[in-house]
Design a protein around this motif. Structure first.
Motif, mmCIF file in Angstrom:
data_model
loop_
_atom_site.group_PDB
_atom_site.id
_atom_site.type_symbol
_atom_site.label_atom_id
_atom_site.label_comp_id
_atom_site.label_asym_id
_atom_site.label_seq_id
_atom_site.Cartn_x
_atom_site.Cartn_y
_atom_site.Cartn_z
ATOM 1 N N UNK A 124 0.809 -1.223 0.000
ATOM 2 C CA UNK A 124 0.000 0.000 0.000
ATOM 3 C C UNK A 124 0.841 1.272 0.000
ATOM 4 N N UNK A 125 1.634 1.454 -1.046
ATOM 5 C CA UNK A 125 2.378 2.694 -1.176
ATOM 6 C C UNK A 125 3.876 2.469 -1.283
ATOM 7 N N UNK B 21 6.092 4.167 0.117
ATOM 8 C CA UNK B 21 6.716 4.283 1.437
ATOM 9 C C UNK B 21 6.797 2.912 2.096
ATOM 10 N N UNK B 22 5.741 2.159 1.989
ATOM 11 C CA UNK B 22 5.732 0.824 2.583
ATOM 12 C C UNK B 22 6.710 -0.082 1.823
ATOM 13 N N UNK C 201 10.009 0.491 3.150
ATOM 14 C CA UNK C 201 10.132 -0.170 4.455
ATOM 15 C C UNK C 201 10.438 -1.664 4.277
ATOM 16 N N UNK D 170 13.298 10.369 -1.280
ATOM 17 C CA UNK D 170 11.952 10.584 -0.773
ATOM 18 C C UNK D 170 11.955 10.534 0.761
ATOM 19 N N UNK D 171 11.056 11.273 1.366
ATOM 20 C CA UNK D 171 11.044 11.333 2.829
ATOM 21 C C UNK D 171 10.665 10.016 3.477
ATOM 22 N N UNK E 159 11.202 7.972 7.264
ATOM 23 C CA UNK E 159 10.078 7.361 7.990
ATOM 24 C C UNK E 159 10.327 5.878 8.219
ATOM 25 N N UNK F 146 8.917 -6.445 12.414
ATOM 26 C CA UNK F 146 9.109 -5.361 11.445
ATOM 27 C C UNK F 146 9.652 -4.107 12.117
ATOM 28 N N UNK G 136 2.591 6.339 5.564
ATOM 29 C CA UNK G 136 2.448 6.282 4.117
ATOM 30 C C UNK G 136 2.638 7.670 3.528
#
Lengths: 519, 519
Positions: free
Chosen positions: A177-178, A180-181, A184, A218-219, A223, B227, B382
């Protein structure tokens, strides 16, 4: 909707194993249980009434260049219009349909040809149909048992994307879901590969882990470091050159610094298509350094990955086949619709499974009658997961790889055209030549055009926020701006949608001048 | 689709600032840039052709009790039918429409009244319309600027949910892509509250952090610990009683153990509605222990939170107002559609912002003309995020709080009815009395009914996988099973959809007997 309707019960055919005829109602805890309480024909009739509104307001008008991109209201005004409060009693269908109209009316039309504000835009009809299908079917992507079509389409899409990346040895992946994930996931897989017992023992039992990324990344990298317990200070930030690309020599210096400090360097995040400038880190040189120091190489190609579809432009990501993992969001330039984000790892590996699995017995039963390697859910950090690959698969089937390539080529040609126009026009100045779909420029209002370029000039070039406010209130277009490093606010124009024409590029510049010429 | 269409360009009104009349085509990098390449009227026509298929196949038939729940094909067979490969050339619309039909045909119908396999089911028309709207508008939820309606509806829904939890002091929250991610948020916020410098320094600079959860908790708690770098061995698992509820005295013992070891206990995950048994941990007693030991109390009410809507059943979560954070998924029993998952923290607090923010200057500009407290995206891990609250808001408006309450009451009354039927029928045995919508039971085939209940009996009661295989191949219904602790495979029947009637409960038992009586 919530009234008992015994007529519905009577219409149901009796189940074969039971006696024919009416059955007496059953009352439990004050609730009558015979027959369904949701009349599906009433539900369909509501859907039939709502669909023309969606098609007219959220599709046709929302993509019509003659309509407004947005209908600005302040939060206070909009709260009043929308009547947000949730009450004990329900509302009748005509009222709900009016709420649908209002919600659409005051929403920003991201599919409009003049929505240039984010790294996604446009509307693809095939993707949208794919999305309507999955919303109606409401599947969750953990087991083949409940999502066979979506498990297989995800596999097919990943296989093709992995091929396009150039991983001849194959790979594994999943949609997340993105971006960013996805980033991660990269951090988690990289540290697991380096320290497999981190999954059980945690980071407090490990040496200090250090990761690397460029200052233009990217930020979500910061995160990820915070969320995964690495700590933002253990992200060593590497200087980029003037074009926004990571400087390889600086990367190696930072690796050495981490080693000298006694920390354990484990991964680098290289960016292919930075958020603001659209810059591509030099992947071949980064891969060389990763090899020398045994670092996991992750490429955040969420934005720039689309260039891989183009024979003309895939050189921007030269060396990506050497990455250990890649994040790539087809919901951006490829118009697959939010969200559609692939995370992929190189090679014949079960690392996603080993790193993320929890082996829940109620979901991933080992005694099923089919090949449970298709129950891919335990690779994920999610339990329920949307089938985001399907809409992309359907669109890809409709357009073919060639059709996707043409879209990318056209968007980048359009960016080139806009850059040339900016250079020709008085009152506009490029921040730098674009190499991707980000065109960054300043608008210089007439009042400033004879001012010498000193600190006073640059202070007064800061007009983007006012121009942006005016364009939003007018609803004529949406384009982003930001300060960046030592540069004052500049516009960042993003070109994606195949509905965008060169006329829209000309309009963009004319409109900024119209909105800002008095400043 | 990818052909240049100059007629479209000619139809466009010239922009006011430009000379009237035709403009010569512009060619850049071999691409002609005049006019859009996506003809939106063609796109609309495809959508118009596709919608009746979706309405008939994925809505009407998919919710019709007389149709099959699934059309089983093995992965190999299905791959052949679907023709998954992605090729250079695209396919014409009639072919794509056939692909839509196939995708729907071979998908499991999770909205079917006899889909009992997961913790979600059914189809709500209001939610579905909300989802169609957001898919068409394709918004991302980070700033008010691009998603005003969805920012405000998320705020309104969270406010009401916080009120229903009973946090009179207020709260903050956001919607996340799944309950697993919500539980991750809880772990991150809890450890940040205990050790604020973990965000920067990471866990390697902290003492060993220990968290607690019961043995009946969802597997996402282990995934979160892995995680987030806590480590699965630093999740101290607390014994549950026979009904599946955490034993408070055992909890306190584990806290003491962690302290004795010199570790830092920081949070407990209490479960309100466990995945298999539907059990509710004793929240009041857990809250007392948390107060004594200064632990963050998170309640995973993803599944059981719906009971808060019911005056009759909210006692199951007594004490939830004392929790520091709550995860609650309206996509489960409240039928809001996947995904719809709220994560909420108690009180007037900016901890979500402080804990997760990265302050990206290109997105969260500080010089905007509106109140930027509505730019809520930096609370999230996100970047792009789907507006999952909107569909729930629309459904809530249509049904009212009372309508949602009636649905919960009915589902739980239906579970009660099924449990009573199981007790009455030969060949069925309850695992335990249900207190929520999970009804767990064994089927005892006739061949076993006279066998004494020894190890041999229990070994042979293991018939659920075969019954499940037969029901899937027949497509008559879908119900889950699993082994659990020392108990052999039993069925777990989940009751949610308001389309489900007592006749479906009777059918369930008849059908299991039909499918399994020869075993």
């Amino acid at each position: 909707i919530s009234n008992e309707d015994h007529r519905i019960y009577l219409r149901l055919p009796p189940s074969p194993a039971e006696p024919k005829g009416k059955r007496p109602p059953v009352l439990v805890d004050g609730v009558t249980l015979n027959g369904p309480t949701l009349d599906i024909r009433e539900a369909e009739s509501f859907l039939r009434d709502a669909m023309p509104i969606i098609m007219e307001e959220a599709v046709r008008k929302a993509t019509d260049v003659k309509e407004k991109v947005c209908e600005w209201r302040s939060p206070e005004q909009l709260k009043e219009v929308l009547d947000l409060e949730l009450r004990d009693g329900g509302e009748a269908n005509p009222k709900i349909l009016q709420r649908c109209r209002d919600a659409i009316r005051y929403s920003v039309k991201t599919g409009h040809p003049r929505f240039f504000n984010q790294l996604y835009a446009g509307l693809d009809p095939y993707s949208l149909v794919g999305r309507f299908i999955t919303e109606a079917l409401n599947p969750s992507l953990y087991t083949y048992e409940v999502a066979p079509v979506f498990i297989l389409t995800e596999e097919a899409v990943l296989k093709k994307m992995i091929e396009i990346i150039g991983w001849t040895e194959g790979g594994d992946g999943l949609f997340s879901p993105g971006g960013s994930v996805s980033n991660m996931y990269a951090v988690n897989v990289a540290r697991y590969q380096r320290c497999p017992n981190v999954k059980e023992l945690g980071l407090s039992a490990m040496p200090r882990l250090v990761m690397f990324t460029s200052e233009e990344c990217h930020y979500s990298v910061a995160k990820a470091a915070a969320f995964l317990g690495i700590g933002t200070k253990n992200v060593y930030v590497i200087r980029s050159d003037k074009r926004g690309k990571m400087i390889p020599a600086e990367f190696e210096k930072q690796v050495q610094r981490a080693k000298d400090e006694g920390a354990l360097p484990f991964m680098v995040n290289a960016t292919a298509g930075t958020t603001i400038l659209g810059a591509f880190d030099p992947l071949e040189e980064i891969a060389d350094i990763c090899e020398r120091h045994s670092l996991w190489m992750h490429v955040d190609a969420c934005w720039g990955g689309a260039a891989l579809m183009s024979n003309q432009h895939r050189h921007l990501l030269k060396g990506i086949h050497r990455a250990d993992s890649v994040a790539w969001n087809p919901h951006k330039m490829l118009l697959a619709g939010l969200q559609c984000c692939a995370f992929m790892v190189r090679g014949q590996t079960d690392i996603l499974q080993r790193c993320h699995s929890a082996n829940a017995s109620y979901l991933f039963q080992q005694d099923k009658f089919y090949d449970i390697s298709y129950d891919t859910g335990d690779k994920s950090i999610q339990c329920s997961r949307k089938p985001d690959a399907f809409k992309f698969w359907l669109m890809w089937k409709a357009l073919g790889t060639k059709g996707l390539e043409e879209r990318v080529d056209r968007a980048l040609a359009m960016a080139r055209y806009l850059a040339e126009e900016i250079k020709k026009r008085e009152g506009f100045r490029l921040v730098m030549e674009p190499e991707y779909a980000n065109v960054c420029f300043w608008y210089i209002p007439p009042s400033l055009r004879s001012t010498p370029e000193g600190p006073e000039f640059w202070k007064r070039v800061h007009v983007a926020p006012v121009v942006k406010e005016r364009m939003m209130k007018k609803g004529s277009m949406l384009v982003g701006y930001q300060p960046h490093g030592d540069k004052v606010n500049f516009f960042r124009q993003i070109i994606i949608s195949p509905q965008v024409s060169r006329e829209d590029m000309d309009f963009l510049l004319d409109e900024i001048n119209t909105l800002g010429k008095d400043l």
